[in-house]
Design a protein around this motif. Structure first.
Motif, PDB file in Angstrom:
ATOM      1  N   PRO A   1       0.835  -1.212   0.000  1.00 47.39           N
ATOM      2  CA  PRO A   1       0.000   0.000   0.000  1.00 47.39           C
ATOM      3  C   PRO A   1       0.862   1.251   0.000  1.00 47.39           C
ATOM      4  CG  PRO A   1       0.033  -0.988   2.189  1.00 47.39           C
ATOM      5  CD  PRO A   1       0.707  -1.969   1.271  1.00 47.39           C
ATOM      6  N   ASP A   2       0.337   2.299  -0.581  1.00 51.32           N
ATOM      7  CA  ASP A   2       1.057   3.574  -0.664  1.00 51.32           C
ATOM      8  C   ASP A   2       0.677   4.449   0.522  1.00 51.32           C
ATOM      9  OD1 ASP A   2       2.463   5.787  -1.437  1.00 51.32           O
ATOM     10  OD2 ASP A   2       1.034   6.422  -2.976  1.00 51.32           O
ATOM     11  N   VAL A   3       1.449   4.319   1.611  1.00 50.94           N
ATOM     12  CA  VAL A   3       1.247   5.133   2.800  1.00 50.94           C
ATOM     13  C   VAL A   3       2.589   5.732   3.195  1.00 50.94           C
ATOM     14  CG1 VAL A   3      -0.772   3.919   3.696  1.00 50.94           C
ATOM     15  CG2 VAL A   3       1.499   3.043   4.212  1.00 50.94           C
ATOM     16  N   TRP A   4       2.560   6.906   3.825  1.00 48.22           N
ATOM     17  CA  TRP A   4       3.794   7.652   4.050  1.00 48.22           C
ATOM     18  C   TRP A   4       4.762   6.948   4.992  1.00 48.22           C
ATOM     19  CZ3 TRP A   4       5.470   9.086   8.838  1.00 48.22           C
ATOM     20  CH2 TRP A   4       4.541   9.042   9.868  1.00 48.22           C
ATOM     21  N   TRP A   5       4.241   6.135   5.917  1.00 46.18           N
ATOM     22  CA  TRP A   5       5.099   5.513   6.921  1.00 46.18           C
ATOM     23  C   TRP A   5       5.702   4.186   6.459  1.00 46.18           C
ATOM     24  CZ3 TRP A   5       3.018   0.791   7.915  1.00 46.18           C
ATOM     25  CH2 TRP A   5       1.647   0.645   7.726  1.00 46.18           C
ATOM     26  N   LEU A   6       5.363   3.744   5.241  1.00 45.23           N
ATOM     27  CA  LEU A   6       5.887   2.475   4.728  1.00 45.23           C
ATOM     28  C   LEU A   6       6.826   2.753   3.553  1.00 45.23           C
ATOM     29  CD1 LEU A   6       5.584  -0.605   5.156  1.00 45.23           C
ATOM     30  CD2 LEU A   6       3.894  -0.583   3.314  1.00 45.23           C
ATOM     31  N   PRO A   7       8.121   2.473   3.694  1.00 49.48           N
ATOM     32  CA  PRO A   7       9.066   2.719   2.594  1.00 49.48           C
ATOM     33  C   PRO A   7       8.680   1.954   1.335  1.00 49.48           C
ATOM     34  CG  PRO A   7      10.235   2.282   4.643  1.00 49.48           C
ATOM     35  CD  PRO A   7       8.790   1.962   4.905  1.00 49.48           C
ATOM     36  N   TYR A   8       9.006   2.518   0.191  1.00 49.97           N
ATOM     37  CA  TYR A   8       8.666   1.874  -1.075  1.00 49.97           C
ATOM     38  C   TYR A   8       9.388   0.542  -1.241  1.00 49.97           C
ATOM     39  CZ  TYR A   8       6.116   5.923  -2.900  1.00 49.97           C
ATOM     40  OH  TYR A   8       5.191   6.920  -3.118  1.00 49.97           O
TER      41      TYR A   8
END
Length: 267
Positions: free
Chosen positions: A85-92
């Protein structure tokens, strides 16, 4: 003739001073602490920026975002698909970054580095540590250091992915072959990463371990000799790769952000 009872020589000498060293023994651990803190700060900021990590014209992908598997990744940068998922706290690159971190943290050299620089265990040779007791790596969480050999396998896989990224970067956005300064930066980084990974004590043990006679295994003996020479430079390679990783990421970020153009050699 002077005699000494067995009890007189038992135990350690009663020295009140923390150390009798008169040199600046505190400089190496201080330098190590500053260097590691600076690198961790830079890497953490970059990992969570989630921008300026890919140059579409030349397929430059920073190792901090490889493999890019988030739904927020630029499609051309997602060489292995997207499913996070694209969330700010999870690195790509959340799938591989933890394993890289664990590989570095359990590395024999880095253990020495941060044990001395942050835990003062001990801060330097012949300098007493402030801890009242010592249990080594026999209890949680330090018992987890014994998993280093397994994190080594993950590091090899990730190095293969970084190698693929470096090769992929020779293809321009138009599908043609090209070489720029960024390609050289990526190649230097990949070579340094392979050298550091191969210099790992676990790698040396895997290649030369469980053998009774090297003479019966000439190929493994030759490889063991190469890895042994690299192993002697393990500390230098550990720091070198921190530098090449940061330099590679900064270069790709600068080109992606438009701070300057990538000097081209071919196409």
């Amino acid at each position: 003739m002077r005699t000494t009872s067995p009890e007189a020589g038992a135990g350690r000498a009663a020295i009140a001073a923390r150390t009798l060293r008169t040199d600046r023994w505190w400089i190496p651990p201080l330098t190590t602490a500053v260097g590691l803190i600076a690198w961790i700060t830079y890497a953490t900021v970059r990992v969570f920026m989630q921008k300026d990590y890919f140059v579409a014209d030349y397929h430059y992908l920073t190792p901090f975002y490889s493999p890019c598997i988030s739904n927020g990744c630029v499609p051309e940068s997602a060489h292995f698909g997207t499913f996070l998922p694209d969330v700010w706290w999870l690195p790509y690159a959340a799938l591989t970054l933890p394993f890289l971190l664990l590989f570095r943290m359990t590395c024999y050299y880095y253990r020495k580095a941060y044990y001395r620089a942050f835990w003062f265990s001990p801060p330097a040779c012949a300098v007493a540590e402030p801890h009242a007791k010592y249990t080594g790596e026999t209890r949680f969480p330090l018992i987890g250091q014994n998993l280093h050999r397994y994190f080594f396998y993950a590091a090899v896989l990730i190095s293969l992915i970084n190698t693929y990224d470096a090769i992929k970067a020779f293809e321009t956005g138009d599908g043609e072959f090209g070489i720029g300064l960024g390609n050289l930066v990526l190649l230097v980084n990949v070579v340094a990463l392979w050298a550091y990974t191969a210099s790992c004590h676990s790698c040396r043990s895997i290649i030369g371990g469980r053998l009774n006679h090297f003479s019966q295994h000439p190929v493994r003996y030759k490889l063991w000799g190469w890895v042994t020479r690299l192993n002697g430079k393990h500390m230098q390679l550990a720091w070198l790769t921190l530098g090449t990783l940061a330099l590679t990421d900064f270069y790709i970020m600068a080109v992606s952000a438009g701070w300057f153009s990538d000097p081209r050699i071919i196409n």
